[in-house]
Write an enzyme that holds these catalytic residues in place. Structure first.
Site, PDB file in Angstrom:
ATOM      1  N   ASN A 107       0.874  -1.176   0.000  1.00 30.57           N
ATOM      2  CA  ASN A 107       0.000   0.000   0.000  1.00 30.57           C
ATOM      3  C   ASN A 107       0.912   1.226   0.000  1.00 30.57           C
ATOM      4  OD1 ASN A 107      -1.805   2.046   0.449  1.00 30.57           O
ATOM      5  ND2 ASN A 107      -2.295   1.454   2.559  1.00 30.57           N
ATOM      6  N   LYS A 143       0.156   4.206  -0.245  1.00 31.38           N
ATOM      7  CA  LYS A 143      -0.509   5.397   0.334  1.00 31.38           C
ATOM      8  C   LYS A 143      -0.280   6.604  -0.566  1.00 31.38           C
ATOM      9  CE  LYS A 143       0.190   3.438   4.883  1.00 31.38           C
ATOM     10  NZ  LYS A 143      -0.119   3.598   6.270  1.00 31.38           N
ATOM     11  N   HIS A 184      -9.712   1.096   4.595  1.00 34.05           N
ATOM     12  CA  HIS A 184      -8.447   1.285   5.322  1.00 34.05           C
ATOM     13  C   HIS A 184      -8.699   2.206   6.515  1.00 34.05           C
ATOM     14  CE1 HIS A 184      -4.349   2.483   6.269  1.00 34.05           C
ATOM     15  NE2 HIS A 184      -3.948   1.421   5.599  1.00 34.05           N
ATOM     16  N   GLU A 240      -7.139   4.586   7.678  1.00 29.81           N
ATOM     17  CA  GLU A 240      -6.926   6.027   7.422  1.00 29.81           C
ATOM     18  C   GLU A 240      -8.153   6.637   6.756  1.00 29.81           C
ATOM     19  OE1 GLU A 240      -3.166   5.546   5.430  1.00 29.81           O
ATOM     20  OE2 GLU A 240      -2.244   4.990   7.336  1.00 29.81           O
ATOM     21  N   GLU A 251      -5.732  -5.152  10.314  1.00 35.27           N
ATOM     22  CA  GLU A 251      -4.734  -4.110  10.530  1.00 35.27           C
ATOM     23  C   GLU A 251      -5.038  -3.378  11.838  1.00 35.27           C
ATOM     24  OE1 GLU A 251      -2.713  -2.959   6.589  1.00 35.27           O
ATOM     25  OE2 GLU A 251      -4.355  -1.572   6.930  1.00 35.27           O
ATOM     26  N   GLY A 306       2.036   2.110  10.685  1.00 37.37           N
ATOM     27  CA  GLY A 306       2.983   3.217  10.550  1.00 37.37           C
ATOM     28  C   GLY A 306       3.660   3.618  11.846  1.00 37.37           C
ATOM     29  N   SER A 316       2.984  -2.332  10.302  1.00 38.45           N
ATOM     30  CA  SER A 316       4.431  -2.362  10.535  1.00 38.45           C
ATOM     31  C   SER A 316       5.053  -3.714  10.220  1.00 38.45           C
ATOM     32  CB  SER A 316       4.770  -1.900  11.956  1.00 38.45           C
ATOM     33  OG  SER A 316       4.357  -0.553  12.139  1.00 38.45           O
TER      34      SER A 316
HETATM   35  C1  PEP Z   1      -1.012   0.069   5.847  1.00 36.64           C
HETATM   36  O1  PEP Z   1      -1.080   1.272   5.640  1.00 36.64           O
HETATM   37  O2  PEP Z   1      -1.871  -0.689   5.379  1.00 36.64           O
HETATM   38  C2  PEP Z   1       0.108  -0.418   6.659  1.00 36.64           C
HETATM   39  C3  PEP Z   1       0.060  -1.638   7.105  1.00 36.64           C
HETATM   40  O3  PEP Z   1       1.117   0.464   6.886  1.00 36.64           O
HETATM   41  P1  PEP Z   1       2.536   0.146   7.617  1.00 36.64           P
HETATM   42  O4  PEP Z   1       3.033  -1.149   7.030  1.00 36.64           O
HETATM   43  O5  PEP Z   1       3.404   1.298   7.259  1.00 36.64           O
HETATM   44  O6  PEP Z   1       2.249   0.016   9.059  1.00 36.64           O
END
Ligand code: PEP
Length: 254
Positions: free
Chosen positions: A10, A12, A100, A102, A171, A177, A215
């Protein structure tokens, strides 16, 4: 557990024509000759065409599918700024992330809206990657299970027997992040809950890939991906670094 794992990046709201080209060339040249898992990159909407054009001249990109990061809940019409599922299909998208955290947080997306987006994606032949996950406050209040089950229930309810066609991404919001990862055991426990919920809804629950996201990186991918119900990863930050993303792909051997 499904047969082949899925590693989806992803990106982003990151990238540029030049940076994307360099990243995609590096990924193409480092992809395993024999595909060990399914791989996708979910790019910002303006760059879907760039991926499509590069795939024509760079056959090594064949092993990487294209995904979007969102899709409209509407099919077409007066919805300024929205991108429909059929438009994503025109640009060769195989996947679209929906719900997601976000988008739930900054764009106030509800469970109902996420379910409608899932329907639009499925109707266009795009596999929705449906994200669910609890916040830190919800985890600390012991609500992890009820939150993810509520989020997934809305999607199951709206999509009936098509539910076996989706991908789910667990998630935990506190892990996205932040550099804080759920332990493999913590992640597996939630994945098992989601698998049981899917089993109650469809005879084909084992076909549904349940990804972990939050992460995931080159160092922790193997132990997360070794868990019984972790069928792949949704990777943010580490998907922007070719070497890290390729290491995660290599860790996804079934
Ligand atoms: C994501 O945005 O779906 C995600 C898992 O981000 P990160 O791996 O940076 O935590």
């Amino acid at each position: 557990m499904s047969v082949k794992k899925l590693i989806a990046g992803n990106w982003k709201m990151n990238g540029s024509l030049a940076a994307n080209e360099a990243l995609l060339r590096a990924l193409a040249s480092g992809m395993p000759v024999q595909s060990v898992c399914a791989v996708a990159v979910c790019v910002p909407a303006p760059y879907l065409a760039q991926f499509q054009a590069m795939a024509v001249t760079l056959p090594a990109l064949d092993g990487i599918d294209l995904g979007a990061q969102d899709v409209s809940a509407k099919a077409s019409g007066a919805y300024t700024g929205e991108v429909s599922a059929s438009m994503l299909k025109d640009f060769g998208c195989r996947y679209a992330i929906v719900g997601h955290s976000e988008r739930r947080q900054y764009h106030f997306e509800t469970d109902t809206l996420v379910a409608e987006k899932t329907q639009q994606a499925l109707a266009a032949g795009i596999t929705p990657i449906v994200c669910v996950g609890e916040t830190l406050a919800e985890r600390e209040a012991g609500q992890t299970e009820s939150v993810v089950k509520r989020q997934l229930a809305a999607v199951i309810h709206a999509n009936g027997h098509c539910i076996s066609e989706i991908v789910v991404a667990y998630e935990p919001v506190w892990a996205i992040g932040t550099g804080k990862t759920a332990t493999p055991e913590e992640a597996q426990a939630v994945h098992a809950v989601l698998r049981a919920q899917l089993k109650a809804a469809t005879d084909h629950a084992d076909r549904v890939k349940i990804l972990y996201g939050g992460s995931m990186n080159a160092a922790n991918a193997a132990s997360l991906l070794a868990q019984a119900d972790i069928d792949g990863g949704l990777i943010g930050g580490a998907s922007l670094k070719a070497a890290d993303f390729l290491t995660i792909i290599a860790a996804a051997v079934v």
